[in-house]
Write a protein that holds these residues in place. Structure first.
Motif, PDB file in Angstrom:
ATOM      1  N   SER A 448       0.957  -0.984   0.070  1.00 46.93           N
ATOM      2  CA  SER A 448      -0.150  -0.074  -0.069  1.00 46.93           C
ATOM      3  C   SER A 448       0.882   1.263  -0.088  1.00 46.93           C
ATOM      4  N   LYS A 449       0.444   2.334   0.449  1.00 48.99           N
ATOM      5  CA  LYS A 449       0.957   3.642   0.356  1.00 48.99           C
ATOM      6  C   LYS A 449       2.038   3.565   1.349  1.00 48.99           C
ATOM      7  N   VAL A 450       3.375   4.118   0.952  1.00 52.88           N
ATOM      8  CA  VAL A 450       4.539   4.223   1.666  1.00 52.88           C
ATOM      9  C   VAL A 450       4.718   5.199   2.495  1.00 52.88           C
ATOM     10  N   ASP A 451       5.095   4.916   3.702  1.00 49.65           N
ATOM     11  CA  ASP A 451       5.356   6.184   4.526  1.00 49.65           C
ATOM     12  C   ASP A 451       6.634   6.274   4.950  1.00 49.65           C
ATOM     13  N   TYR A 452       7.560   7.364   4.705  1.00 48.54           N
ATOM     14  CA  TYR A 452       8.986   7.576   4.953  1.00 48.54           C
ATOM     15  C   TYR A 452       9.020   8.344   6.217  1.00 48.54           C
ATOM     16  N   ILE A 453       9.706   7.902   7.138  1.00 48.40           N
ATOM     17  CA  ILE A 453       9.921   8.708   8.321  1.00 48.40           C
ATOM     18  C   ILE A 453      11.465   8.901   8.388  1.00 48.40           C
ATOM     19  N   ALA A 455      15.174   9.780   8.579  1.00 49.13           N
ATOM     20  CA  ALA A 455      16.197   9.380   9.280  1.00 49.13           C
ATOM     21  C   ALA A 455      15.989   8.002  10.305  1.00 49.13           C
ATOM     22  N   HIS A 456      14.730   7.447  10.229  1.00 50.70           N
ATOM     23  CA  HIS A 456      14.019   6.325  10.738  1.00 50.70           C
ATOM     24  C   HIS A 456      14.253   5.023   9.712  1.00 50.70           C
ATOM     25  N   GLY A 457      13.013   5.174   9.078  1.00 49.50           N
ATOM     26  CA  GLY A 457      13.051   4.178   8.275  1.00 49.50           C
ATOM     27  C   GLY A 457      12.027   4.200   7.250  1.00 49.50           C
ATOM     28  N   ILE A 458      10.733   3.138   6.929  1.00 52.17           N
ATOM     29  CA  ILE A 458       9.989   3.174   5.849  1.00 52.17           C
ATOM     30  C   ILE A 458       8.887   2.082   6.804  1.00 52.17           C
ATOM     31  N   ALA A 459       7.693   2.386   6.408  1.00 50.08           N
ATOM     32  CA  ALA A 459       6.529   1.661   7.011  1.00 50.08           C
ATOM     33  C   ALA A 459       5.176   1.598   5.773  1.00 50.08           C
ATOM     34  N   THR A 460       4.765   0.278   5.864  1.00 49.83           N
ATOM     35  CA  THR A 460       3.605   0.067   4.864  1.00 49.83           C
ATOM     36  C   THR A 460       2.999  -1.211   5.135  1.00 49.83           C
ATOM     37  N   TYR A 461       2.082  -1.526   4.301  1.00 50.63           N
ATOM     38  CA  TYR A 461       1.261  -2.736   4.539  1.00 50.63           C
ATOM     39  C   TYR A 461       1.441  -3.468   3.330  1.00 50.63           C
ATOM     40  N   VAL A 462       1.681  -4.750   3.431  1.00 51.56           N
ATOM     41  CA  VAL A 462       1.895  -6.093   2.296  1.00 51.56           C
ATOM     42  C   VAL A 462       0.889  -6.977   2.719  1.00 51.56           C
ATOM     43  N   ILE A 469      11.039  -1.211   7.774  1.00 53.89           N
ATOM     44  CA  ILE A 469      12.367  -1.400   7.479  1.00 53.89           C
ATOM     45  C   ILE A 469      13.070  -0.043   7.721  1.00 53.89           C
ATOM     46  N   GLY A 470      14.122  -0.189   8.835  1.00 59.28           N
ATOM     47  CA  GLY A 470      15.025   0.982   9.111  1.00 59.28           C
ATOM     48  C   GLY A 470      15.878   0.652  10.113  1.00 59.28           C
ATOM     49  N   SER A 471      16.171   1.603  11.034  1.00 60.58           N
ATOM     50  CA  SER A 471      17.108   1.495  11.954  1.00 60.58           C
ATOM     51  C   SER A 471      16.668   0.652  13.118  1.00 60.58           C
ATOM     52  N   HIS A 472      17.565   0.311  14.102  1.00 55.17           N
ATOM     53  CA  HIS A 472      17.549  -0.348  15.482  1.00 55.17           C
ATOM     54  C   HIS A 472      16.502   0.407  16.231  1.00 55.17           C
ATOM     55  N   SER A 499      27.103  -2.326   8.525  1.00 51.58           N
ATOM     56  CA  SER A 499      25.814  -1.680   9.153  1.00 51.58           C
ATOM     57  C   SER A 499      24.466  -2.650   9.194  1.00 51.58           C
ATOM     58  N   HIS A 500      23.717  -2.401  10.053  1.00 54.33           N
ATOM     59  CA  HIS A 500      22.432  -3.373   9.857  1.00 54.33           C
ATOM     60  C   HIS A 500      21.062  -2.366   9.609  1.00 54.33           C
ATOM     61  N   LEU A 501      20.438  -3.160   8.720  1.00 58.33           N
ATOM     62  CA  LEU A 501      19.118  -2.527   8.203  1.00 58.33           C
ATOM     63  C   LEU A 501      18.184  -3.723   8.717  1.00 58.33           C
ATOM     64  N   TYR A 502      17.269  -3.297   9.574  1.00 55.20           N
ATOM     65  CA  TYR A 502      16.327  -4.327  10.087  1.00 55.20           C
ATOM     66  C   TYR A 502      15.070  -4.236   9.483  1.00 55.20           C
ATOM     67  N   MET A 503      14.426  -5.444   9.298  1.00 59.02           N
ATOM     68  CA  MET A 503      12.855  -5.425   8.659  1.00 59.02           C
ATOM     69  C   MET A 503      12.062  -6.190   9.510  1.00 59.02           C
ATOM     70  N   ALA A 504      10.889  -5.801   9.717  1.00 56.44           N
ATOM     71  CA  ALA A 504      10.193  -6.479  10.719  1.00 56.44           C
ATOM     72  C   ALA A 504       8.739  -6.682   9.909  1.00 56.44           C
ATOM     73  N   MET A 505       8.141  -7.669  10.150  1.00 60.56           N
ATOM     74  CA  MET A 505       6.681  -8.041   9.849  1.00 60.56           C
ATOM     75  C   MET A 505       5.682  -8.248  10.778  1.00 60.56           C
ATOM     76  N   GLY A 506       4.702  -7.608  10.948  1.00 58.94           N
ATOM     77  CA  GLY A 506       3.548  -8.090  11.809  1.00 58.94           C
ATOM     78  C   GLY A 506       4.147  -7.904  13.272  1.00 58.94           C
ATOM     79  N   GLY A 507       5.056  -6.965  13.495  1.00 56.02           N
ATOM     80  CA  GLY A 507       5.492  -6.722  14.860  1.00 56.02           C
ATOM     81  C   GLY A 507       6.661  -7.398  15.176  1.00 56.02           C
ATOM     82  N   LYS A 508       7.151  -8.209  14.251  1.00 56.19           N
ATOM     83  CA  LYS A 508       8.293  -9.112  14.657  1.00 56.19           C
ATOM     84  C   LYS A 508       9.605  -9.183  13.759  1.00 56.19           C
TER      85      LYS A 508
END
Length: 696
Positions: A448-453, A455-462, A469-472, A499-508
């Motif tokens: 869906s629409k991608v939100d960019y925060i 210096a933090h990261g990106i959030a959306t719904y799949v 996906i973003g920083s620690h 450097s670590h790029l973290y991706m979470a799905m459904g809160g995990k």
């Protein structure tokens, strides 16, 4: 294409082009650009008047000759690449003007009888006298008054040769200034013109990445946060805050919504918009940039203002000295000698030429400077702040590995990450997208629409699942995502060298993408060179962890570093340094660097970084070599040295002429000749390069 070889030595060819009719300026530009792109060609120059081309090469001679045979003016791809405003027409125009002035001067001296030469000089003097009278009527006692007085007194004394010489040299000086100014503005505008290769074209509900050259009037394109609007158009969907400083000078972003008109070259700071194109590529962009530069006070540095102010301030002293000399000596010749030397010509001419020439020289080394005052700021700077990623480290970090923390494969996780990251141009995002492309992973738009925060990261719904996906800090602290308990030990064992790029799905936590961000080989030496050139404090600021920041800081030798910083932290630090009396340079390449770039005395962006960073920055350097910072600092330092030398020379030389004139050692005509000759000489010197070829 038919041609013949007119002259040849080893590594250099001069060929003559055979064609119907004379070679046009556009054809010369196309041919010169084509020759310059040939493999093995070091430089190429095309002379449209004679239809000749000179090629300096190190490659295979036969390959170059065959390439010239294949050239055609009808190559549409070539036409798109070569700008229509190349500067060739401008150079021809001013060369002809200079030749015309010299020829007219020579003709009047040789062929006109004395009475006709006197009449011609008197008529030519009218415009100078008019300018002087206008200044007086407006209550201003400026250089024009001095010029008018000197010319008028010479004509009254029937010294028409002196009056003619003064006007001739003033005219030549004015032409040189105008030519150099317009050429510098043109070169600068061409370097500032958009360099956007692809855009998101909207067709129905889908967005497709296409070349900008394929977009036509009436098409729809979408511009995401942090990107430059590539073409003029009317907003049809969405809302955005648009930074128009590069076009209108407005310091505050302007809200654009449905029905609003947006301009090519402005940048989306917040939100995203879809627009219907109203002006195809290149139709008005260059002309608007030229107008913007000419109207902008950014082009004026403090030293230029000082020179102009000093020149005008000396006018009353020159007039007063003339009157006092006549009262004391009762010798009109000695008094007029002071009028012949007004200080102002050289001061008002040489200083702007020096600044504009320095900007041109920087441009020839792929450094775009948007105003003279920024060169002055770089010369005075004692503190430089670096963003880490894409500046001290290479502009193209790479994905070293993908560590899964759920049941999905590495390729599936990478495909999902690339699908999100491709919307936001940043070096780490580019690394993810390129790795997916390298593996041949096709990532369709499934979110869906991608939100960019910032210096933090990106959030959306799949498929109804929230994916971030973003920083620690963003993933675990702001979003409260969890690490699978059974995988915690593996999480703790992640290699600290990446450097670590973290991706979470459904809160995990779903995956950790390990990014290798290689340090630029030249970074350490660049910092040492900058310190040798006057920088006393080097600071590194990054959103990365303390561990990564500390390792990089130790390797490059910065004086101070800050980790896990936000955009406002960078800008706040710059403001505090300025408040402490320091002159600050900020170097960055991302959206999150934009506030600090704007706050610094001189903001420097990397050319391949985020589009909004390039638009906001005062100076842009190429990503290829960080040594351009050293080149920029060296040019700026030498510019200030040249300006100081110009001040000393102009004042001491002209003061010497005044004293000799008052003492009766030289005539007014000789005084005028020496004064105007020295003005042209110092101006021509100010137009020469500041650095030697070996220092490039």
């Amino acid at each position: 294409m038919k041609f013949s070889i007119k002259h040849e030595i080893k590594g250099r060819l001069r060929v003559h082009i055979y064609q119907k009719g004379a070679m046009t300026l556009r054809q010369a530009d196309l041919l010169q650009y084509y020759l310059g792109t040939l493999c093995g060609v070091e430089s190429a120059k095309v002379y449209e008047r004679t239809a000749d081309a000179v090629v300096v090469y190190k490659g295979d001679r036969q390959d170059i000759l065959e390439s010239i045979c294949r050239f055609t003016y009808e190559d549409e791809g070539l036409k798109e690449l070569v700008p229509s405003a190349s500067g060739r027409a401008l150079n021809r125009e001013y060369k002809e003007k200079l030749i015309q002035r010299v020829m007219i001067r020579a003709a009047t001296k040789v062929f006109f009888p004395g009475w006709l030469r006197a009449a011609y000089t008197a008529v030519s003097a009218v415009r100078y006298v008019y300018r002087g009278l206008c200044c007086l009527l407006q209550g201003r006692l400026e250089v024009e008054v001095l010029d008018a007085t000197a010319i008028s007194v010479s004509i009254i004394r029937r010294d028409f040769d002196t009056a003619g010489s003064v006007m001739f040299l003033l005219g030549i000086g004015g032409l040189l200034e105008e030519w150099t100014h317009k050429k510098s503005v043109g070169d600068l505008a061409r370097s500032m013109s958009l360099n956007i290769e692809k855009v998101w074209q909207k067709t129905g509900d889908a967005e497709v990445l296409v070349p900008v050259s394929s977009i036509r009037e009436g098409d729809f394109i979408t511009v995401h946060l942090g990107n430059v609007i590539p073409l003029d158009g009317i907003v049809t969907e969405g809302e955005a805050m648009v930074n128009q400083a590069s076009m209108t000078g407005e310091s505050i972003p302007v809200k654009k919504e449905k029905g609003s008109y947006v301009y090519a070259g402005t940048a989306v700071e917040e939100g995203e918009i879809t627009l219907q194109v109203k002006s195809a590529q290149g139709s008005t962009r260059f002309e608007r940039i030229v107008q913007m530069i000419e109207d902008s006070e950014k082009l004026k540095s403090a030293v230029e203002g000082k020179a102009s102010g000093l020149a005008d301030a000396l006018v009353p002293w020159s007039l007063g000295g003339t009157a006092l000399t006549w009262l004391i000596t009762r010798n009109a010749t000695r008094a007029i000698s002071i009028l012949m030397v007004d200080f102002s010509c050289a001061l008002k001419l040489a200083m702007p030429l020096a600044v504009l020439s320095a900007m041109r020289e920087a441009g020839s080394r792929h450094i775009t400077v948007k105003g003279g005052k920024f060169l002055e700021a770089v010369a005075q700077a004692d503190t430089i702040v670096f963003d880490k990623t894409g500046t001290l480290t290479k502009a193209e970090p790479v994905v070293a590995d993908i560590v899964p923390f759920n049941d999905m494969s590495r390729d599936e996780l990478l495909k999902t990450a690339a699908c999100l990251e491709e919307h936001f141009p940043h070096s780490m995002a580019n690394a993810v997208v390129k790795e997916a492309a390298r593996r041949g992973l096709i990532h369709e738009e499934m979110h869906s629409k991608v939100d960019y925060i910032v210096a933090h990261g990106i959030a959306t719904y799949v498929n109804g699942t929230r994916v971030i996906i973003g920083s620690h800090h963003f993933v675990f602290e702001d979003e409260g995502c969890e690490i699978p308990e059974a995988r915690r030990e593996e999480f703790e064992a992640l290699p600290p060298s990446y450097s670590h790029l973290y991706m979470a799905m459904g809160g995990k936590l779903a995956a950790v993408i390990l990014i290798e961000d290689p340090l630029r080989e030249e970074a350490g030496q660049v910092i040492r060179s900058l310190k040798e050139l006057g920088i006393r404090k080097v600071v590194m600021m990054t959103g990365d962890s303390e561990r990564t920041a500390r390792a990089i800081a130790q390797r490059v030798g910065v004086d101070q570093y800050f980790s896990e910083v936000l955009p406002e932290d960078k800008a706040g630090f710059v403001e505090r340094e300025k408040a402490a009396g320091r002159k600050v340079i900020m170097v960055g390449d991302g959206i999150n660097d934009s506030p600090a770039l704007s706050a610094a005395d001189a903001g420097i962006a990397i050319s391949e970084g985020a589009a909004i960073a390039r638009e906001i920055a005062d100076i842009t350097i190429s990503e290829e070599d960080l040594y351009q910072l050293v080149t920029l600092k060296a040019i700026s330092n030498r510019l200030m040295s040249r300006i100081n030398w110009n001040y000393r020379f102009v004042i001491s030389f002209n003061l010497g002429l005044i004293l000799m004139g008052v003492a009766g050692l030289i005539s007014p005509a000789t005084s005028a000749l020496l004064h105007n000759t020295s003005t042209v000489a110092v101006s021509l010197k100010s137009m020469t390069d500041l650095l030697d070829e070996k220092e490039e």
